[in-house]
Design a protein around this motif. Structure first.
Motif, PDB file in Angstrom:
ATOM      1  N   LEU A  75       0.812  -1.210   0.000  1.00 39.94           N
ATOM      2  CA  LEU A  75       0.000   0.000   0.000  1.00 39.94           C
ATOM      3  C   LEU A  75       0.846   1.262   0.000  1.00 39.94           C
ATOM      4  N   ILE A  76       2.134   1.120   0.267  1.00 39.66           N
ATOM      5  CA  ILE A  76       3.060   2.253   0.170  1.00 39.66           C
ATOM      6  C   ILE A  76       4.277   1.799  -0.619  1.00 39.66           C
ATOM      7  N   LEU A  84      10.935   6.058   5.864  1.00 41.74           N
ATOM      8  CA  LEU A  84      10.299   6.064   7.185  1.00 41.74           C
ATOM      9  C   LEU A  84      11.156   5.301   8.188  1.00 41.74           C
ATOM     10  N   ARG A  85      11.603   4.125   7.798  1.00 37.04           N
ATOM     11  CA  ARG A  85      12.418   3.314   8.725  1.00 37.04           C
ATOM     12  C   ARG A  85      13.698   4.029   9.114  1.00 37.04           C
ATOM     13  N   GLU A  91       9.491   4.539  15.186  1.00 37.38           N
ATOM     14  CA  GLU A  91       8.494   5.305  15.935  1.00 37.38           C
ATOM     15  C   GLU A  91       7.730   6.209  14.965  1.00 37.38           C
ATOM     16  N   TYR A  92       6.500   5.775  14.613  1.00 37.23           N
ATOM     17  CA  TYR A  92       5.701   6.501  13.627  1.00 37.23           C
ATOM     18  C   TYR A  92       4.502   7.206  14.254  1.00 37.23           C
ATOM     19  N   GLU A  93       4.161   6.845  15.482  1.00 37.20           N
ATOM     20  CA  GLU A  93       2.985   7.416  16.153  1.00 37.20           C
ATOM     21  C   GLU A  93       3.318   8.682  16.928  1.00 37.20           C
ATOM     22  N   ASN A  94       4.350   8.626  17.755  1.00 36.90           N
ATOM     23  CA  ASN A  94       4.731   9.741  18.621  1.00 36.90           C
ATOM     24  C   ASN A  94       6.069  10.295  18.171  1.00 36.90           C
ATOM     25  N   LYS A 104       8.141  14.725   8.014  1.00 34.00           N
ATOM     26  CA  LYS A 104       7.804  14.822   6.584  1.00 34.00           C
ATOM     27  C   LYS A 104       7.407  13.463   6.030  1.00 34.00           C
ATOM     28  N   ARG A 105       8.144  12.416   6.407  1.00 35.65           N
ATOM     29  CA  ARG A 105       7.857  11.081   5.895  1.00 35.65           C
ATOM     30  C   ARG A 105       6.531  10.552   6.441  1.00 35.65           C
ATOM     31  N   VAL A 106       6.253  10.816   7.723  1.00 43.60           N
ATOM     32  CA  VAL A 106       4.984  10.384   8.317  1.00 43.60           C
ATOM     33  C   VAL A 106       3.828  11.122   7.650  1.00 43.60           C
TER      34      VAL A 106
END
Length: 122
Positions: A75-76, A84-85, A91-94, A104-106
């Motif tokens: 999906l991405i 992102l990694r 850590e993608y939420e906080n 920017k990536r999130v």
């Protein structure tokens, strides 16, 4: 798709994507992919819509599994996943406010996901 070529008598039958419970998360994007893909393939799938039984259509979680899951489900793009990694370190939420690259990536990930969850009426 091979079964549709092997059984041409089924081409005119209406086709519905269906599921229940947590498959509701996958049924909507899958229906959209089939709808868009019908423009590029022959024979066309006679897509009429989708059927959901007691669906979960939005999964509200506060974990960091959304990004790897989206990548596993294609999906991405792999490039966005890798960025992102490397920028967010899992850590993608906080996200820390001083981590501009991660933010920017999130934001790009969330924009991508908003497009995936959109399913027009057929």
């Amino acid at each position: 798709m091979v079964w549709l070529i092997d059984l041409p008598q089924l081409l005119s039958n209406p086709f519905y994507v269906g599921g229940d419970s947590y498959t509701g998360i996958v049924v909507l994007p899958l229906t959209l992919v089939i709808s868009k893909g019908n423009k590029d393939v022959v024979p066309h799938i006679n897509l009429r819509g989708y059927i959901l039984g007691n669906p979960v259509i939005v999964r509200k979680t506060n974990d960091n599994s959304k990004v790897p899951y989206a990548h596993r489900m294609n999906l991405i793009p792999t490039r966005l996943y890798e960025l992102l990694r490397s920028n967010c370190k899992g850590e993608y939420e906080n996200v820390e406010p001083d981590s501009m690259e991660c933010m920017k990536r999130v934001a790009a990930f969330k924009k991508n996901q908003s497009l995936v969850n959109y399913v027009p009426f057929l």
